[in-house]
Motif scaffolding. Sequence first.
Motif, mmCIF file in Angstrom:
data_model
loop_
_atom_site.group_PDB
_atom_site.id
_atom_site.type_symbol
_atom_site.label_atom_id
_atom_site.label_comp_id
_atom_site.label_asym_id
_atom_site.label_seq_id
_atom_site.Cartn_x
_atom_site.Cartn_y
_atom_site.Cartn_z
ATOM 1 N N GLN A 317 0.839 -1.216 0.000
ATOM 2 C CA GLN A 317 0.000 0.000 0.000
ATOM 3 C C GLN A 317 0.868 1.258 0.000
ATOM 4 O O GLN A 317 0.588 2.225 -0.713
ATOM 5 C CB GLN A 317 -0.910 0.017 1.241
ATOM 6 N N GLN A 331 -6.294 3.945 -6.598
ATOM 7 C CA GLN A 331 -7.450 3.306 -5.960
ATOM 8 C C GLN A 331 -7.643 1.879 -6.468
ATOM 9 O O GLN A 331 -7.894 0.958 -5.684
ATOM 10 C CB GLN A 331 -8.717 4.142 -6.197
ATOM 11 N N GLU A 332 -7.466 1.706 -7.778
ATOM 12 C CA GLU A 332 -7.612 0.370 -8.375
ATOM 13 C C GLU A 332 -6.610 -0.608 -7.741
ATOM 14 O O GLU A 332 -6.959 -1.725 -7.346
ATOM 15 C CB GLU A 332 -7.351 0.514 -9.881
ATOM 16 N N LEU A 334 -4.983 -0.219 -4.836
ATOM 17 C CA LEU A 334 -5.245 -0.382 -3.400
ATOM 18 C C LEU A 334 -6.390 -1.371 -3.175
ATOM 19 O O LEU A 334 -6.337 -2.193 -2.242
ATOM 20 C CB LEU A 334 -5.573 0.978 -2.764
ATOM 21 N N ASP A 335 -7.395 -1.315 -4.026
ATOM 22 C CA ASP A 335 -8.504 -2.291 -3.919
ATOM 23 C C ASP A 335 -7.977 -3.709 -4.130
ATOM 24 O O ASP A 335 -8.394 -4.648 -3.438
ATOM 25 C CB ASP A 335 -9.590 -1.989 -4.967
ATOM 26 N N ASP A 336 -7.047 -3.852 -5.078
ATOM 27 C CA ASP A 336 -6.486 -5.184 -5.347
ATOM 28 C C ASP A 336 -5.646 -5.676 -4.155
ATOM 29 O O ASP A 336 -5.606 -6.871 -3.868
ATOM 30 C CB ASP A 336 -5.647 -5.165 -6.629
ATOM 31 N N GLN A 338 -6.280 -4.912 -1.022
ATOM 32 C CA GLN A 338 -7.288 -5.330 -0.030
ATOM 33 C C GLN A 338 -7.814 -6.717 -0.338
ATOM 34 O O GLN A 338 -7.970 -7.558 0.558
ATOM 35 C CB GLN A 338 -8.450 -4.325 -0.005
ATOM 36 N N ALA A 339 -8.059 -6.973 -1.624
ATOM 37 C CA ALA A 339 -8.570 -8.292 -2.031
ATOM 38 C C ALA A 339 -7.514 -9.360 -1.743
ATOM 39 O O ALA A 339 -7.824 -10.465 -1.277
ATOM 40 C CB ALA A 339 -8.931 -8.274 -3.515
#
Length: 350
Positions: A317, A331-332, A334-336, A338-339
Motif C-alpha cells: 500500500q 485506488q484500483e 489499493l482495492d487489489d 485489499q482483495a
Amino acid sequence: MTESTTATATGAADLVTLPKAELHLHIEGTLEPELVFELARRNQVSLPFESVEALRAQHEFEDLQSFLNLYYDCMAVLQTREDFEELGLAYLRRAARDGVRHAEIFFDPQAHTTRGVDINDVIDGLLDALRIAGEESGMTGGLILCVLRDSPVDEALATIESIADRAGDLVGVGLDSAEVGYPPSLFVTVFDRARELGLHVVAHAGEEGPAEYVWEALDLLKVERIDHGIRSLDDDLLVERLRESAMPLTVCPLSNIRLGATTHMAAHPLPQMLEQGLVVTINSDDPAYFGGYVGENFAQLRDTFALSAAQLARLAQNSITGSFASAERKQELLDDVQAWLATAGAGEDN
Ligand code: ADE
Ligand code: ZN
C-alpha cells in the motif's frame, strides 16, 4: 506500524500475487550479464570481461563507489533506441512476474550522453518499453530522469534544459550516483527548474551519506520521496519529520547488504523503520547486480522478520500511495491489495 508481527501464513505464490509498485529501480541496474554480452556483440563494443561468468564474478562490492565503477563500465554497450527498449522491456516483464503493477523507472542520461548517445533515443526507447508492457500486462509507470551528483551541476542543468520541451514525457527528476561529498544543497537550481517544468522530484539521500543530506533533500530540494533514507534513523528529529509528513522512503534491502550499508538481512533497519511509523516501500535498486528483483527483496524480508500478511500488504500500500500514479490507478491497485489481504491474511491471528 500497528500490524501484528506474528509468524506469517503467506507463501511464495502469495508474494507474487501481492500487487505492488516499484519506485526505486535504475534501469541500467537491470542490465544482466547475458544482455551485456549480447549488446556488446551487436554494437561491436569490446568488453574487459572474458565471459558472462567472469562478469558475474565481479558482482562483489565493498561500497557504493565500487559498484558504480562496474555499473558505468557495463552501460557502454547501450547505444541505440532499440537497446533501451529491449532493456526496459526485459525489466518490465520480469517485474510483472513479481506482481509489480506500476513501475517508476530511474535512468541516468548523463552516463549515456557523455558517450555520444542522444538523450531522445534513451527516453524514446524506454517509453516504447513502457507502452508495450502496458499493452501486454496492463502495467503502468513512468520515467524519472536522475542527475549525477558527482558530475558538474552545470551538466545536470543542461541535461534538464535538453528535455524541457518534452518534460511531459517524464514523471520526475531524481538525484543519484556517489553520495558522500555531494550534498543535495549543490543541486537547488536543478531541482527548482525541474519543479518549474511540472516534474515530480525525488532524491537519493541517507544511503551512505548522513541524515543531514536527508534534511537538505527535504528542505532545499523539496523532494516528494527519499530514496533509501536508512541513515535517517540516526536522527530522532528527522524521524519525527518523516513520520509527521508521511514521507515515502524507497528502501532497497538487498542493495543495502551488497553495498555494505547493512551486514546481513537480520541486521537491516526495516523493523525499526516500521516501528517508528515511517512510510517504507520495498524496491530492488539495481537487481542485476544485487542478487534479486523486488520479489526476492520481499521474500527475504518476510522470511527474516516473519512479516505478517498485513505487514506485507502495508508495504505494498505504501508503494502505491507513494507513487505518482493517477488517483484512479492508485485506488484500483489499493482495492487489489485489499482483495489480496482478504485471501492471504485469512489464516493469520492478527
Ligand atoms: N545509481 C545506481 N544505483 C545507485 C545507488 N544505489 N545509489 C546511488 N546511485 C545509484
Ligand atoms: Zn538507487
